[in-house]
Scaffold this active site. Structure first.
Site, PDB file in Angstrom:
ATOM      1  CB  SER A   1      -0.890   0.029   1.241  1.00 23.12           C
ATOM      2  OG  SER A   1      -1.596   1.262   1.302  1.00 23.12           O
TER       3      SER A   1
ATOM      4  CE1 TYR B   1      -3.841  -1.810   5.045  1.00 23.23           C
ATOM      5  CE2 TYR B   1      -3.529   0.502   4.454  1.00 23.23           C
ATOM      6  CZ  TYR B   1      -3.775  -0.805   4.085  1.00 23.23           C
ATOM      7  OH  TYR B   1      -3.947  -1.142   2.758  1.00 23.23           O
TER       8      TYR B   1
ATOM      9  CE  LYS C   1      -1.772  -3.747   2.876  1.00 18.75           C
ATOM     10  NZ  LYS C   1      -2.063  -5.074   2.298  1.00 18.75           N
TER      11      LYS C   1
HETATM   12  N1  LIG Z   1      -8.711  -0.006  -1.892  1.00 21.54           N
HETATM   13  C1  LIG Z   1      -7.620   0.720  -1.668  1.00 21.54           C
HETATM   14  O1  LIG Z   1      -7.634   1.975  -1.775  1.00 21.54           O
HETATM   15  C2  LIG Z   1      -6.318   0.033  -1.316  1.00 21.54           C
HETATM   16  C3  LIG Z   1      -5.147   0.820  -1.319  1.00 21.54           C
HETATM   17  C4  LIG Z   1      -3.923   0.228  -1.002  1.00 21.54           C
HETATM   18  C5  LIG Z   1      -3.862  -1.137  -0.706  1.00 21.54           C
HETATM   19  N2  LIG Z   1      -5.023  -1.881  -0.695  1.00 21.54           N
HETATM   20  C6  LIG Z   1      -4.881  -3.321  -0.380  1.00 21.54           C
HETATM   21  O2  LIG Z   1      -5.450  -4.083  -1.419  1.00 21.54           O
HETATM   22  C7  LIG Z   1      -5.848  -5.372  -0.917  1.00 21.54           C
HETATM   23  C8  LIG Z   1      -7.272  -5.664  -1.385  1.00 21.54           C
HETATM   24  O3  LIG Z   1      -8.151  -4.700  -0.803  1.00 21.54           O
HETATM   25  P1  LIG Z   1      -9.455  -4.166  -1.522  1.00 21.54           P
HETATM   26  O4  LIG Z   1      -9.319  -2.710  -1.658  1.00 21.54           O
HETATM   27  O5  LIG Z   1      -9.800  -4.980  -2.713  1.00 21.54           O
HETATM   28  O6  LIG Z   1     -10.541  -4.390  -0.348  1.00 21.54           O
HETATM   29  P2  LIG Z   1     -11.600  -5.556  -0.088  1.00 21.54           P
HETATM   30  O7  LIG Z   1     -12.631  -5.539  -1.154  1.00 21.54           O
HETATM   31  O8  LIG Z   1     -12.028  -5.382   1.323  1.00 21.54           O
HETATM   32  O9  LIG Z   1     -10.755  -6.904  -0.236  1.00 21.54           O
HETATM   33  C9  LIG Z   1     -10.071  -7.553   0.813  1.00 21.54           C
HETATM   34  C10 LIG Z   1     -10.281  -9.044   0.661  1.00 21.54           C
HETATM   35  O10 LIG Z   1      -9.454  -9.740   1.594  1.00 21.54           O
HETATM   36  C11 LIG Z   1     -10.208 -10.771   2.194  1.00 21.54           C
HETATM   37  N3  LIG Z   1      -9.651 -10.997   3.523  1.00 21.54           N
HETATM   38  C12 LIG Z   1      -9.405 -10.055   4.478  1.00 21.54           C
HETATM   39  N4  LIG Z   1      -8.924 -10.623   5.587  1.00 21.54           N
HETATM   40  C13 LIG Z   1      -8.847 -11.961   5.345  1.00 21.54           C
HETATM   41  C14 LIG Z   1      -8.446 -13.086   6.114  1.00 21.54           C
HETATM   42  N5  LIG Z   1      -8.030 -12.960   7.389  1.00 21.54           N
HETATM   43  N6  LIG Z   1      -8.499 -14.311   5.542  1.00 21.54           N
HETATM   44  C15 LIG Z   1      -8.931 -14.450   4.270  1.00 21.54           C
HETATM   45  N7  LIG Z   1      -9.326 -13.429   3.496  1.00 21.54           N
HETATM   46  C16 LIG Z   1      -9.298 -12.196   4.029  1.00 21.54           C
HETATM   47  C17 LIG Z   1     -11.646 -10.258   2.205  1.00 21.54           C
HETATM   48  O11 LIG Z   1     -12.599 -11.308   2.153  1.00 21.54           O
HETATM   49  P3  LIG Z   1     -13.369 -11.837   3.480  1.00 21.54           P
HETATM   50  O12 LIG Z   1     -13.786 -10.616   4.252  1.00 21.54           O
HETATM   51  O13 LIG Z   1     -14.491 -12.631   2.942  1.00 21.54           O
HETATM   52  O14 LIG Z   1     -12.358 -12.669   4.186  1.00 21.54           O
HETATM   53  C18 LIG Z   1     -11.712  -9.461   0.915  1.00 21.54           C
HETATM   54  O15 LIG Z   1     -12.150 -10.264  -0.177  1.00 21.54           O
HETATM   55  C19 LIG Z   1      -5.691  -5.285   0.608  1.00 21.54           C
HETATM   56  O16 LIG Z   1      -4.483  -5.942   0.969  1.00 21.54           O
HETATM   57  C20 LIG Z   1      -5.594  -3.786   0.873  1.00 21.54           C
HETATM   58  O17 LIG Z   1      -4.867  -3.502   2.040  1.00 21.54           O
HETATM   59  C21 LIG Z   1      -6.220  -1.331  -0.998  1.00 21.54           C
END
Ligand SMILES: NC(=O)c1ccc[n+]([C@@H]2O[C@H](COP(=O)([O-])OP(=O)(O)OC[C@H]3O[C@@H](n4cnc5c(N)ncnc54)[C@H](OP(=O)(O)O)[C@@H]3O)[C@@H](O)[C@H]2O)c1
Length: 240
Positions: free
Chosen positions: A134, A144, A148
């Site tokens: 991130s 957080y 990362k």
């Molecule tokens: N969106 C942004 O602006 C952004 C920016 C920088 C980095 N990121 C990173 O990108 C990645 C994906 O995030 P996203 O934005 O797509 O959000 P998201 O839609 O909330 O996706 C996160 C996914 O991880 C799964 N997950 C979380 N904890 C888990 C666990 N303990 N075991 C198994 N599965 C787990 C969740 O599914 P369940 O809840 O069903 O387990 C969900 O499908 C993350 O690592 C996040 O930190 C996002």
């Protein structure tokens, strides 16, 4: 030859887009997450060879059982995670602070390390491990961002370990990505607009932006690229 790709957190958001991109290429894609319903919805959405496995990736026994079932693996995408502080109230006392740091560490670091460690013995040469970091690691964002940043450090050692097996390891660090479950319902529309405007491209990133970078790093065109962190943030946080 059909590649096997594991995408953790593949039921929603960025993981869903990554799974879709690999399925378009004809890979066997296994998406994981805690919620069976989200995974089933994603598998129905994505055309191609998609399997689902629901378990908590912080649970070492569950991860071990998953790894024992799936056979040889070519690509591991450690995407599961998020800022667990969005699911918590403000800390009230040191015990809460400790819980909040543990939660972000487990959600982002432990999921990644357990999944990768369990799958390494099953990985084919020519494969790759890609972990979603991130922009928060550089800009700072409490526990957080610290979690990362820890992943990016761990990735360097992983790449050193895997290089002799012709397996690469890289981190892709997104900026603000819209249309995922990351921010829960916490952000107002004004806040979202402000984040989009802070990118030089004057737009929010999309899950597809990240999927394209991941797909490239997993391709034959990227075999000499390892131990790196790649920002995909529209210039919101520049680097040299
Ligand atoms: N969106 C942004 O602006 C952004 C920016 C920088 C980095 N990121 C990173 O990108 C990645 C994906 O995030 P996203 O934005 O797509 O959000 P998201 O839609 O909330 O996706 C996160 C996914 O991880 C799964 N997950 C979380 N904890 C888990 C666990 N303990 N075991 C198994 N599965 C787990 C969740 O599914 P369940 O809840 O069903 O387990 C969900 O499908 C993350 O690592 C996040 O930190 C996002």
């Amino acid at each position: 030859m059909t590649r096997t790709v594991v995408v953790t957190g593949g039921g929603t958001g960025i993981g869903h887009a990554i799974a879709t991109r690999f399925a378009e290429d004809g890979a066997r894609v296994i998406i994981t997450g805690r919620r069976q319903s989200a995974l089933d919805r994603a598998a129905a959405d994505i055309a191609g060879n998609v399997e689902v496995a629901h378990f908590d990736a912080t649970d070492a026994d569950a991860v071990t059982a998953f790894a024992a079932e799936i056979g040889p693996v070519d690509v591991v995408v450690n995407n599961a995670g998020g800022n667990t502080d969005f699911d918590r109230t403000s800390p009230n006392g040191l015990g809460d602070v400790a819980d909040s740091w543990r939660a972000n560490f487990e959600s982002n670091v432990l999921t990644t390390v357990l999944m990768t460690t369990s799958l390494l013995p099953r990985m084919n040469g020519g494969g790759t491990v890609i972990t979603i970091g991130s922009i928060a690691a550089d800009k700072g964002s409490g526990s957080y961002g610290a979690a990362k940043a820890a992943i990016a450090s761990w990735n360097i050692d992983l790449a050193r370990q895997l290089g002799p097996r012709s397996i690469t390891a890289n981190v892709v660090a997104p900026g603000y990505i819209a249309d995922t479950e990351f921010f829960r319902d916490v952000l107002t529309d004004d806040a979202k607009d402000g984040m989009a405007a802070s990118a030089m491209t004057r737009r929010a990133g999309t899950p597809q932006d990240i999927a394209e970078m991941v797909q490239f790093l997993a391709s034959d065109r990227a075999r000499q690229i390892t131990a790196q962190t790649f920002a995909v943030n529209g210039g919101e946080w520049p680097s040299r």
